[in-house]
Motif scaffolding. Structure first.
Motif, mmCIF file in Angstrom:
data_model
loop_
_atom_site.group_PDB
_atom_site.id
_atom_site.type_symbol
_atom_site.label_atom_id
_atom_site.label_comp_id
_atom_site.label_asym_id
_atom_site.label_seq_id
_atom_site.Cartn_x
_atom_site.Cartn_y
_atom_site.Cartn_z
ATOM 1 N N HIS A 244 -8.435 4.379 -8.202
ATOM 2 C CA HIS A 244 -7.354 5.004 -8.968
ATOM 3 C C HIS A 244 -7.169 6.261 -8.120
ATOM 4 O O HIS A 244 -6.019 6.374 -7.841
ATOM 5 N N PHE B 75 -5.297 4.737 -4.920
ATOM 6 C CA PHE B 75 -3.721 4.697 -5.074
ATOM 7 C C PHE B 75 -3.164 5.772 -5.199
ATOM 8 O O PHE B 75 -1.927 5.617 -4.837
ATOM 9 N N LEU C 32 -0.091 6.461 -2.917
ATOM 10 C CA LEU C 32 1.214 6.556 -3.117
ATOM 11 C C LEU C 32 2.026 7.838 -3.114
ATOM 12 O O LEU C 32 2.959 8.036 -2.520
ATOM 13 N N SER D 72 1.614 1.017 -2.307
ATOM 14 C CA SER D 72 0.232 1.633 -2.436
ATOM 15 C C SER D 72 -0.623 1.016 -3.304
ATOM 16 O O SER D 72 -1.773 1.032 -3.017
ATOM 17 N N ALA D 73 -0.431 0.494 -4.192
ATOM 18 C CA ALA D 73 -1.391 -0.480 -5.075
ATOM 19 C C ALA D 73 -2.019 -1.585 -3.964
ATOM 20 O O ALA D 73 -3.245 -1.369 -4.138
ATOM 21 N N ALA E 242 -4.246 0.480 -1.866
ATOM 22 C CA ALA E 242 -5.380 0.886 -2.486
ATOM 23 C C ALA E 242 -6.425 0.044 -2.934
ATOM 24 O O ALA E 242 -7.660 0.297 -2.943
ATOM 25 N N VAL E 243 -6.076 -1.149 -3.224
ATOM 26 C CA VAL E 243 -6.998 -2.265 -3.621
ATOM 27 C C VAL E 243 -7.633 -2.674 -2.387
ATOM 28 O O VAL E 243 -9.033 -2.902 -2.718
#
Length: 515
Positions: free
Chosen positions: A7, A10, A14, A228-229, A232-233
């Motif tokens: 999180h 992310f 973002l 971003s997701a 981030a992953v």
């Protein structure tokens, strides 16, 4: 509420992408406004082509700018001239086209008779009908609306300048930037038409263009969230696995499983952390092994004299042996050995926790050591060993605790006396080096194997060959000597002796007021 690394990554990615997108939109807006401003001024200069041609024609006819009015009338002359040209253009557009002339009646011509049987020529083709008149296009508007609703008329921002840039007519040049277009007559520039740029001449067009992009901005935001997701992953997967391994390894260490190791193939900070973790686990495993060995060795060393003492007491109790002085002396020796072992263990335990009591005072170490060695002279002579002492060093004053130092020298001389073969020698000499005084004790054969030198100060360690437990001792003396010297700022080291045995070097810092 827990906030995982995924999180956090992310949100970080973002915010970074949104910041980049906002910066890009801002720069786009600024560039669009600037570009539209240049474009708008270029269009306005193109609208003045008719005025430029009219001025050039009048200049050519009059031979100069004498046709311009004088005084304040020049300020409104350009606007009046533009209005006149626009009105003239409008009248031309509104005038009906001229009616075409009726076609003449065709006259029948009698072709001449052919001569000598020749073929008569063909009659001429009728003329083509005239093309329809062109419908004039409406003139472009001379004003550009701004975003705030104010209208700047083009004719109010036009200036006429001569070839040297001096004011002739129209708007008086001010602080606003001005775009110019030359007026040429016979290939020579005779003046300029300038258009003053308004502070924001193109806001309406630019903002209209940006308004059309507003729908695309939502797509940019959605793409930023998706990217971003995804980032981030991927980043979380890249970092979370080694962190989970580290957490699991730390849990294993906390549970006492010191054999756990982490993969350390990474070349980044997490790989370095894994290598440090493995080194820590190795040290804990070694410390745990040493602790277990310490407990086992201590139990063994305590059990031996107790078992002997118990056997002797039971023999006396059962009447097998009588309580003679020899029997009592044997039991007393076991009690004294047990008492010495307990004292050494206690001193080592206090040294481990930093609670060893030392009271350093200025002490002549060379004089103290030689006097102490003379106390062993009778025992050395009885064992068939010779004692040699070297010359006194130039400086020998140190800060040391006499009682602790006496305990160290007792152990060192006792060790040499116990393990040196009969007919050998023990040598004592010292040297001062910079801020240290080094006291050296050499003994003759038998020697110590090279692999055993680094372990002589370990607790309960004994050389299994020539210096075995058959000569007595629990293997705590040298370990205690090292800890006693370290507590006083000194050190103890071991090496092969030139005499064939063991060299022990005792180092202590010289006192500050030593000569």
């Amino acid at each position: 509420m827990s906030f995982s690394i995924g999180h956090r990554l992310f949100l970080s990615v973002l915010l970074a992408i949104l910041a980049v997108a906002a910066s890009a939109v801002y720069l786009l807006r600024q560039n669009v406004l600037a570009s539209f401003g240049d474009y708008a001024v270029g269009i306005e200069l193109d609208r003045l082509d008719e005025l430029s041609g009219a001025l050039a024609a009048r200049y050519r006819t009059r031979g100069g700018w004498q046709f311009l009015p004088a005084g304040d009338e020049r300020r409104g002359w350009i606007a009046a001239e533009l209005a006149r040209l626009q009105d003239l253009r409008q009248r031309r557009a509104d005038a009906p086209p001229p009616a075409p002339a009726p076609p003449a009646e065709p006259v029948a011509l009698v072709p001449p008779a052919p001569l000598d049987g020749a073929v008569p020529p063909a009659p001429p083709a009728p003329p083509a009908p005239p093309a329809p008149p062109m419908i004039p296009l409406p003139p472009p508007r001379l004003d550009a609306p701004r975003a705030d609703g104010i209208t700047h008329d083009l004719h109010q921002r036009v200036t006429l300048l001569d070839a040297d840039g001096r004011y002739l007519a129209g708007r008086i040049p001010g602080a606003l930037p001005q775009a110019r277009r030359p007026i040429a007559v016979n290939g020579r520039t005779v003046g300029y038409l300038g258009v003053a740029r308004s502070p924001r001449p193109s806001d309406a067009m630019a903002l209209a263009f940006l308004e059309q992009l507003r729908g695309s901005l939502w797509l940019i935001v959605a793409a930023a969230v998706a990217l971003s997701a995804l980032a981030a992953v991927l980043l979380a997967r890249h970092f979370r696995q080694p962190i989970r391994q580290l957490a699991a390894g730390a849990g294993a260490l906390a549970g006492g499983r010191y054999e756990v190791r982490l993969p350390a193939a990474r070349s980044d900070e997490l790989g370095e952390l894994a290598r440090h973790f493995n080194a820590l686990a190795q040290q804990l495993e070694s410390a745990e092994g040493a602790r277990r060995q310490w407990v086992a060795d201590t139990s063994h060393e305590l059990r031996t004299p107790l078992a002997v003492l118990r056997a002797q007491l039971e023999a006396v109790q059962d009447g097998v042996r009588s309580a003679t002085p020899d029997t009592l002396d044997a039991m007393l020796r076991q009690v004294l050995a047990l008492n010495k072992l307990i004292d050494e263990l206690y001193a080592l335990a206090r040294a481990d926790v930093g609670a060893l009591d030392c009271k350093p005072v200025p002490l002549d170490l060379w004089a103290f050591a030689t006097t102490h060695a003379q106390g062993f002279a009778a025992r050395l002579q009885a064992a068939g060993l010779a004692l040699d002492t070297g010359p006194a060093p130039a400086r020998s004053l140190v800060l040391a605790d006499p009682d602790r130092l006496r305990q160290v020298l007792d152990n060192l001389f006792e060790n040499s006396l116990r393990y040196t073969a009969a007919g050998g020698r023990i040598s004592l000499h010292a040297r001062d080096e910079a801020t240290q005084l080094r006291l050296v004790i050499d003994d003759s054969a038998p020697g110590v194997p090279g692999e055993a030198l680094g372990r002589l100060a370990e607790r309960f360690y004994r050389v299994d060959a020539s210096r075995s437990r058959a000569h007595g001792g629990a293997g705590l003396g040298l370990a205690l000597c090292r800890r006693l010297l370290e507590a006083q700022g000194g050190s103890l080291s071991f090496a092969h002796s030139p005499l064939g045995g063991l060299r022990v070097t005792l180092s202590l810092p010289l006192a500050g007021d030593a000569a």
